[in-house]
Structures are given as C-alpha cells and as structure tokens.
Motif scaffolding. Structure first.
Motif, mmCIF file in Angstrom:
data_model
loop_
_atom_site.group_PDB
_atom_site.id
_atom_site.type_symbol
_atom_site.label_atom_id
_atom_site.label_comp_id
_atom_site.label_asym_id
_atom_site.label_seq_id
_atom_site.Cartn_x
_atom_site.Cartn_y
_atom_site.Cartn_z
ATOM 1 N N ASP A 121 39.376 49.404 25.939
ATOM 2 C CA ASP A 121 38.024 49.107 26.434
ATOM 3 C C ASP A 121 37.255 48.248 25.447
ATOM 4 O O ASP A 121 36.512 47.329 25.842
ATOM 5 C CB ASP A 121 37.270 50.409 26.692
ATOM 6 C CG ASP A 121 37.810 51.163 27.891
ATOM 7 O OD1 ASP A 121 38.580 50.562 28.671
ATOM 8 O OD2 ASP A 121 37.482 52.355 28.041
ATOM 9 N N LEU A 172 38.541 44.748 25.812
ATOM 10 C CA LEU A 172 38.039 44.110 27.028
ATOM 11 C C LEU A 172 36.579 43.719 26.878
ATOM 12 O O LEU A 172 36.158 42.646 27.343
ATOM 13 C CB LEU A 172 38.212 45.061 28.216
ATOM 14 C CG LEU A 172 39.642 45.276 28.711
ATOM 15 C CD1 LEU A 172 39.662 46.338 29.802
ATOM 16 C CD2 LEU A 172 40.230 43.970 29.236
ATOM 17 N N LEU A 179 37.972 37.820 33.906
ATOM 18 C CA LEU A 179 38.999 38.827 34.166
ATOM 19 C C LEU A 179 38.735 40.097 33.351
ATOM 20 O O LEU A 179 38.881 41.215 33.850
ATOM 21 C CB LEU A 179 40.381 38.262 33.835
ATOM 22 C CG LEU A 179 40.935 37.183 34.772
ATOM 23 C CD1 LEU A 179 42.242 36.635 34.233
ATOM 24 C CD2 LEU A 179 41.126 37.743 36.181
ATOM 25 N N ARG A 236 37.982 43.929 34.826
ATOM 26 C CA ARG A 236 38.749 45.106 34.408
ATOM 27 C C ARG A 236 37.832 46.163 33.794
ATOM 28 O O ARG A 236 37.980 47.365 34.068
ATOM 29 C CB ARG A 236 39.817 44.700 33.394
ATOM 30 C CG ARG A 236 40.988 43.917 33.954
ATOM 31 C CD ARG A 236 42.100 43.844 32.925
ATOM 32 N NE ARG A 236 42.633 45.165 32.640
ATOM 33 C CZ ARG A 236 43.402 45.447 31.583
ATOM 34 N NH1 ARG A 236 43.672 44.511 30.690
ATOM 35 N NH2 ARG A 236 43.854 46.677 31.399
ATOM 36 N N ARG A 251 37.369 49.909 35.354
ATOM 37 C CA ARG A 251 37.761 51.095 34.584
ATOM 38 C C ARG A 251 36.566 52.006 34.323
ATOM 39 O O ARG A 251 36.680 53.239 34.401
ATOM 40 C CB ARG A 251 38.398 50.648 33.273
ATOM 41 C CG ARG A 251 39.727 49.930 33.436
ATOM 42 C CD ARG A 251 40.091 49.128 32.190
ATOM 43 N NE ARG A 251 40.308 49.991 31.058
ATOM 44 C CZ ARG A 251 41.499 50.516 30.713
ATOM 45 N NH1 ARG A 251 42.566 50.229 31.445
ATOM 46 N NH2 ARG A 251 41.624 51.291 29.663
ATOM 47 N N ARG A 266 44.369 51.281 40.261
ATOM 48 C CA ARG A 266 45.433 51.007 39.283
ATOM 49 C C ARG A 266 46.195 49.732 39.639
ATOM 50 O O ARG A 266 46.584 48.960 38.751
ATOM 51 C CB ARG A 266 46.378 52.198 39.212
ATOM 52 C CG ARG A 266 45.804 53.409 38.484
ATOM 53 C CD ARG A 266 46.862 54.456 38.253
ATOM 54 N NE ARG A 266 47.338 55.035 39.494
ATOM 55 C CZ ARG A 266 46.826 56.123 40.067
ATOM 56 N NH1 ARG A 266 45.799 56.743 39.490
ATOM 57 N NH2 ARG A 266 47.323 56.598 41.190
ATOM 58 N N ASP A 291 43.985 46.848 38.617
ATOM 59 C CA ASP A 291 43.941 46.715 37.169
ATOM 60 C C ASP A 291 45.228 46.069 36.643
ATOM 61 O O ASP A 291 45.192 45.243 35.711
ATOM 62 C CB ASP A 291 43.733 48.086 36.529
ATOM 63 C CG ASP A 291 43.540 48.002 35.027
ATOM 64 O OD1 ASP A 291 42.506 47.460 34.585
ATOM 65 O OD2 ASP A 291 44.438 48.465 34.289
ATOM 66 N N SER A 292 46.353 46.441 37.235
ATOM 67 C CA SER A 292 47.628 45.815 36.833
ATOM 68 C C SER A 292 47.636 44.334 37.164
ATOM 69 O O SER A 292 48.120 43.504 36.367
ATOM 70 C CB SER A 292 48.792 46.530 37.512
ATOM 71 O OG SER A 292 48.841 47.893 37.139
ATOM 72 N N LEU A 322 45.012 42.328 37.423
ATOM 73 C CA LEU A 322 44.105 41.645 36.500
ATOM 74 C C LEU A 322 44.727 41.514 35.112
ATOM 75 O O LEU A 322 44.582 40.466 34.445
ATOM 76 C CB LEU A 322 42.776 42.403 36.419
ATOM 77 C CG LEU A 322 41.927 42.419 37.695
ATOM 78 C CD1 LEU A 322 40.746 43.360 37.520
ATOM 79 C CD2 LEU A 322 41.456 41.016 38.058
ATOM 80 N N LYS A 323 45.393 42.574 34.670
ATOM 81 C CA LYS A 323 46.023 42.526 33.350
ATOM 82 C C LYS A 323 47.142 41.485 33.306
ATOM 83 O O LYS A 323 47.336 40.797 32.298
ATOM 84 C CB LYS A 323 46.564 43.914 33.004
ATOM 85 C CG LYS A 323 47.097 44.038 31.599
ATOM 86 C CD LYS A 323 47.504 45.471 31.323
ATOM 87 C CE LYS A 323 48.001 45.629 29.888
ATOM 88 N NZ LYS A 323 48.388 47.046 29.615
ATOM 89 N N GLU A 353 45.739 37.992 33.059
ATOM 90 C CA GLU A 353 45.206 37.628 31.745
ATOM 91 C C GLU A 353 46.225 36.854 30.915
ATOM 92 O O GLU A 353 45.855 36.040 30.069
ATOM 93 C CB GLU A 353 44.772 38.893 30.985
ATOM 94 C CG GLU A 353 43.480 39.516 31.484
ATOM 95 C CD GLU A 353 43.111 40.760 30.694
ATOM 96 O OE1 GLU A 353 43.972 41.262 29.932
ATOM 97 O OE2 GLU A 353 41.971 41.240 30.843
ATOM 98 N N THR A 367 37.443 44.153 43.515
ATOM 99 C CA THR A 367 36.819 44.997 42.489
ATOM 100 C C THR A 367 35.514 45.600 42.993
ATOM 101 O O THR A 367 35.241 46.794 42.785
ATOM 102 C CB THR A 367 36.562 44.171 41.218
ATOM 103 O OG1 THR A 367 37.790 43.587 40.763
ATOM 104 C CG2 THR A 367 35.993 45.046 40.117
#
Length: 230
Positions: A47, A50, A64, A68, A72, A107, A110-111, A113-114, A117, A136
């Motif tokens: 966090d 981010l 991005l 995230r 979260r 989840r 989030d995956s 977006l990750k 990145e 989102t």
C-alpha cells in the motif's frame, strides 16, 4: 498388579497424546500468527508503494496505482466492517456472502491492474484505462453500499437500545422520587384542621377535666387512711 501397571501405562499414553495435541495446536496457532503478521506487513509495504506511485508517477502508472489503492482500501474497509458486524448480528451473514462474491471480482481486477503496471506498451494501457476505471468504480460502489448499510443498521440498533434504556431510567428515577408525590386528600384535610374543636356529632362533656395538680400526692403529703367500721 498387572491391572495397576496397565492403568498406569494407559494414563501415561493418554498424557503423552494430550501433550502432543496441545503442542501441535500451539505450533499451528503460532504459525497462523506469524503468517498473519507477515501478510499485514506485506500489505502495508505494498500500500505504501502504491501510494508513492500514485503521487510520484504521472500518467498511466500513477493512475493504475490510484485505482489499485482505491480498490484495496474500499474492499478492506468493507471486509472489516462486515466481519465486525456479523459477530453481533447474524442477519449480516448474507451480506458477508455477497461480499465474498464481490471480492472475487475485486481480486481479479487487482490482478489485471498489477499486470498492466508492468506492461511496456503505455499507449495500449491508456486505451484500457476508462474500462478499468469503470470496473473499479462499480466494485468500490458496491462495497461502500454494503459497508454503509451495515453501519447504519448497527447505529439504528444502538439508537433503539439507547431509547429503551432512557425510558427505563426515567421510570426508575420516578420511582426513586416517590416522596415528592402529593399526599392523599383525606390526610391533608386531617392535618390542616388539627386546630379545630370536636366534631359536631361528638357529645360535649359537661364535666371539666380534673386538675392534674390534684392527682398525685407530693412527697411530704400522706395518703388518708381508710375509715374502719366496727
């Protein structure tokens, strides 16, 4: 003698098994505590990273990171609120089930977006940002709806309980102040006319009351002897 030895052996085996069971439970509890601590530390580090990216990197990477971080934060706050409320209100179990289904979508997002990145093609990622932003917002809006509904329900229950408690306290306070109530009318009439004379229906006595000074003999006076008759 053999029976005593057998009983002692069984007791020893039982104590050994109990000790092993307690040791395994302790080790597992310690392992869960360590895993939880590691997970929380990893989450805090991620966090923080981010948050640093969202403020320090402009353009696609920063946006991005903002998505995230918003996802979260909202999901974690809703999870904490529902878990805390479900421990006291069993009717929130259905809300917890809905949140678990929503968490699967969170989840997955989030995956995605990750993974984006680390995507070197920033132009393609930029074209995907509107759809990612909409996903989102939909997920966070649903999470916030569950979270605020659970909080409003808990606050309403607290207000109802407080109102009932106030009513009970008012009743108890009134009972404790029972001496401030007015006396009965009959008692007030009797007390207010204690100076008046005898009632009209009572007969008046014509004989004056005896003088109390004549009732008792003084110490120097002797009582008269009774007359004797022959």
């Amino acid at each position: 003698m053999e029976a005593v030895i057998l009983i002692l052996t069984l007791l020893f085996v039982a104590f050994m098994a109990l000790g092993v069971y307690a040791g395994v439970k302790t080790v597992r509890a310690a392992k869960r505590g360590v895993d939880r601590t590691i997970t929380q530390a990893r989450r805090s580090v991620e966090d923080t990273a981010l948050r640093a990216k969202s403020y320090g990197q402009p353009g696609v990477p920063g946006e991005l990171a903002q998505l995230r971080l918003a996802l979260r934060t909202s999901m974690r706050a809703t999870q904490d609120a529902l878990n805390a409320g479900a421990a006291e209100d069993a009717s929130l179990s259905e809300s917890v089930g809905l949140f678990q289904r929503l968490s699967a979508h969170g989840r997955e997002l989030d995956s995605d977006l990750k993974r984006l990145e680390r995507e070197p093609d920033r132009a393609t990622v930029a074209t995907l940002l509107p759809g990612l932003r909409e996903r989102t917002e939909r997920i966070t809006h649903s999470a916030e709806s569950l979270r605020w509904a659970a909080r409003d329900r808990a606050r309403q229950f607290a207000d109802d309980d407080l109102a009932a408690l106030n009513a009970q306290i008012d009743l108890e306070a009134g009972a404790l102040r029972h001496w401030t109530t007015e006396e009965p009318v009959a008692e007030r009439g009797t007390a207010g006319h204690s100076w008046s004379g005898p009632a009209d229906d009572e007969p008046q006595s014509l004989t004056p009351p005896p003088d109390p000074r004549l009732r008792a003999n003084h110490p120097w006076e002797k009582s008269a002897r009774p007359e004797t008759t022959n």
